[in-house]
Design a protein around this motif. Sequence first.
Motif, short mmCIF file in Angstrom:
data_model
loop_
_atom_site.label_atom_id
_atom_site.label_comp_id
_atom_site.label_asym_id
_atom_site.label_seq_id
_atom_site.Cartn_x
_atom_site.Cartn_y
_atom_site.Cartn_z
N SER A 1 85.63 -4.18 119.32
CA SER A 1 85.87 -3.65 121.10
C SER A 1 87.23 -2.26 121.45
O SER A 1 87.20 -1.53 121.66
CB SER A 1 86.26 -4.35 121.86
OG SER A 1 86.21 -3.77 122.91
N ALA A 2 88.49 -3.30 120.40
CA ALA A 2 89.20 -1.75 120.69
C ALA A 2 89.19 -1.08 119.46
O ALA A 2 89.53 0.23 120.12
CB ALA A 2 90.84 -3.43 120.54
N GLY B 1 87.75 1.63 117.54
CA GLY B 1 86.57 2.71 118.00
C GLY B 1 86.82 4.13 117.65
O GLY B 1 87.70 4.20 117.00
N LEU B 2 85.85 4.36 117.94
CA LEU B 2 86.18 6.04 117.84
C LEU B 2 87.45 6.58 118.65
O LEU B 2 87.96 7.68 117.98
CB LEU B 2 85.05 7.13 119.03
CG LEU B 2 83.42 6.65 118.82
CD1 LEU B 2 82.94 7.39 119.57
CD2 LEU B 2 83.20 6.43 117.19
N GLY B 3 87.96 5.88 119.68
CA GLY B 3 89.81 6.11 120.22
C GLY B 3 90.23 6.77 118.81
O GLY B 3 91.49 6.96 119.23
N ASN B 4 90.44 5.30 118.33
CA ASN B 4 91.67 5.03 116.57
C ASN B 4 91.67 6.83 115.74
O ASN B 4 92.28 7.18 115.36
CB ASN B 4 91.34 3.67 116.12
CG ASN B 4 91.41 2.42 117.47
OD1 ASN B 4 90.83 2.72 117.92
ND2 ASN B 4 92.21 1.83 117.16
N TYR C 1 79.86 7.43 125.61
CA TYR C 1 80.46 6.90 123.88
C TYR C 1 78.73 7.13 123.16
O TYR C 1 79.58 7.20 121.59
CB TYR C 1 80.75 5.33 124.63
CG TYR C 1 81.59 5.28 123.06
CD1 TYR C 1 83.23 6.16 123.51
CD2 TYR C 1 81.51 4.54 122.80
CE1 TYR C 1 84.14 4.95 122.77
CE2 TYR C 1 82.75 3.60 121.31
CZ TYR C 1 84.31 3.78 121.30
OH TYR C 1 84.64 3.85 120.66
N PHE D 1 92.15 3.42 126.71
CA PHE D 1 91.21 3.30 126.64
C PHE D 1 91.37 2.76 124.65
O PHE D 1 90.89 2.20 124.84
CB PHE D 1 91.06 4.95 126.08
CG PHE D 1 89.56 5.56 125.61
CD1 PHE D 1 88.64 5.39 126.73
CD2 PHE D 1 89.33 5.89 123.97
CE1 PHE D 1 87.25 5.47 125.91
CE2 PHE D 1 88.38 5.66 123.87
CZ PHE D 1 87.05 5.93 124.84
N SER D 2 92.81 2.96 124.60
CA SER D 2 92.02 2.28 122.42
C SER D 2 91.89 0.75 122.63
O SER D 2 91.56 -0.63 122.23
CB SER D 2 93.23 3.19 121.86
OG SER D 2 93.24 1.96 120.49
N SER E 1 91.22 -0.53 125.13
CA SER E 1 90.23 -1.20 125.75
C SER E 1 90.62 -2.25 127.51
O SER E 1 89.45 -3.37 127.74
CB SER E 1 88.50 -2.60 125.10
OG SER E 1 88.46 -1.72 124.14
N PHE F 1 88.86 -2.37 131.89
CA PHE F 1 87.80 -1.57 131.83
C PHE F 1 86.80 -3.32 131.92
O PHE F 1 85.82 -2.91 131.99
CB PHE F 1 86.89 -1.18 130.53
CG PHE F 1 87.60 0.01 130.56
CD1 PHE F 1 86.75 0.87 130.91
CD2 PHE F 1 88.51 -0.02 129.28
CE1 PHE F 1 87.86 2.98 130.56
CE2 PHE F 1 89.62 0.86 129.37
CZ PHE F 1 88.59 2.10 129.76
N ILE G 1 86.03 -5.42 130.59
CA ILE G 1 85.61 -5.70 129.23
C ILE G 1 86.03 -6.71 128.52
O ILE G 1 85.76 -8.06 128.20
CB ILE G 1 85.70 -4.88 128.09
CG1 ILE G 1 84.78 -3.22 128.89
CG2 ILE G 1 84.80 -4.88 126.44
CD1 ILE G 1 83.17 -4.05 129.87
N ILE H 1 81.34 -3.08 125.99
CA ILE H 1 80.67 -2.84 126.69
C ILE H 1 79.65 -3.58 128.04
O ILE H 1 79.18 -3.62 128.60
CB ILE H 1 80.84 -1.22 126.83
CG1 ILE H 1 82.02 -0.88 126.41
CG2 ILE H 1 80.80 -0.03 128.35
CD1 ILE H 1 82.34 0.69 126.20
N1 PFF Z 1 88.88 0.93 122.79
C1 PFF Z 1 87.71 1.75 122.13
C2 PFF Z 1 87.99 2.93 121.60
O1 PFF Z 1 89.03 3.53 121.01
O2 PFF Z 1 86.92 3.66 121.00
C3 PFF Z 1 87.04 2.26 123.15
C4 PFF Z 1 86.56 1.30 124.77
C5 PFF Z 1 85.72 0.26 124.42
C6 PFF Z 1 87.08 1.67 125.80
C7 PFF Z 1 85.67 -0.42 125.43
C8 PFF Z 1 87.07 0.87 126.97
C9 PFF Z 1 85.69 -0.62 126.87
F1 PFF Z 1 85.80 -0.81 127.38
#
Ligand code: PFF
Length: 518
Positions: A26-27, A29-32, A107, A235-236, A238, A241, A243, A342
């Motif tokens: 989950s952590a 992701g595209l954010g990284n 996303y 964001f990174s 998660s 949220f 989640i 998510i």
């Molecule tokens: N953490 C994910 C990323 O770094 O791309 C994005 C994300 C996943 C944000 C799950 C929020 C969430 F609940």
Amino acid sequence: MAKNVGADGRETWSSSTGFILAAVGSAVGLGNIWRFPGVAYDSGGGAFLIPYLCALLTAGIPILFLDYAIGHRYRATAPLAYRRMAKKTEALGWFQIVLSFVIAVYYAAVIAWACSYFVYAFDLRWGQDTLNFFVGEYLQVGDPEISTTIVPAVAIPLVLVWIAVLVVIALGVTNGVQRINVIFIPLLFIAFIGLVLRALTLPGAAEGLNALFTPDWSALADLSVWIAAYSQIFFSLSIAFGIMVTYASFQKRKANMTSSGLVVAFANSSFEILAGIGVFATLGFMAHQASTSVGELEGLTGPILSFVTFPAVINEMPGGTIFGVVFFASLIMAGFTSIISILLGVAASVSEKFGLSSTMSAILVSVICGTISVTLFSTTSGLLALDTVDQWANNIGIVVSAIAMAILVVWVYRRSELLRSHLNAVSTFKVGRWWIAMIGIVAPVFLSIMLIDKLRSLIMDGYEDLPQWYLGLFGWGTIAFVLVGAAILTMIPWNGRDKADFTPWPPLGDRAEEEARR
Ligand code: PFF
């Protein structure tokens, strides 16, 4: 594989490793991959690591522990877990879930682009002018308007992404989500390490790393750099949220929560720094080819970095096709394991509230979210809408959520000491009083300063010269949608018996907790 079910009948991860892999999935992701390298570069390069580490230690890890504590003690998705903690906080859970829903809607679009580019990488179909290809030929970006012209090259992979999400969620926690993560996460790490090693051997790689890591100390005096670090961490990881509350609720009762949290947080940050190294080594090569410096290059952030700059570098690179295929496959794997977290959070919350079976709610939620996603983001106005929704959801929505969470838990309902005892009763890494100081004082103070500054700039200066009606609809409209959605979902009565009536384990003899349930 048989389902794993705990003593209370709730499905669980089959082991702590399953939980850790899913939480890392989950952590990471595209954010990284596309967010961190650009943010770090824009915000002082090497010096950014200082605010980044501060944000990780003062807000990231403490709020991750808070999410875990609530989910694990009250064994439910965010709305019900909050309700079990203190009845009136259910609305905050829905706020987080509706916000996650909004994030999933866009996303998925980026994952769909990565799917197209994965195919294009085989014959470098993007040609020499990668910018024109991305915004012109591929996305067919138009003016800020509401367009109904569907772009098939986006719509088709997007529908496929949603079908895949639906199938994995419907298969459940152990057979769907855990299994995908157990396969994708090790594969992603191996693929990405391969990419980074290749990037480091390119001519010019060292200059790229110098550009990323040479500290600009003056950036530390700039409030916006600190803000960038805090929003990146939220964001990174998660967090806030709802989640991670949900993921923790599927963990077995006797589970080492804080140690798992530390593993997840450090794996996520290590991956982020690895991505920074890989991306900047590659950009160093690009600058080297063009006989210029990395500072002179354009398009180092956001979607442009992955979908315009990277394809341009891949064109130049010996063995570029393989690099491109592995890069876009990594984006897909990283993004997919995040979006299913998510959707699982949203689907499980709906299932608990409305008494639907988990399969039924997986289908319902994926179909609704997928339909909105395809309608909004596979048209020619998709890119602009995506960027605007992202600005508001990430800079306002999530920050409001984290501040509200901290204030309600620590100051209004005074559950922080109880949650600290819970974490310490089940974990080997014990959390001290510092944790309460972080979630109760340091994080909310920092986050409030951030929020005020961001609100001021969005209200006074708007965003990217977009017209007011457009920002009203996609920007402020996003926040209004989340608030109204959360209010409606809170007001709808629970199906069947009130599941808030629940005896948490282990018993910690807390009077306030017992009274809250009456
Ligand atoms: N953490 C994910 C990323 O770094 O791309 C994005 C994300 C996943 C944000 C799950 C929020 C969430 F609940």
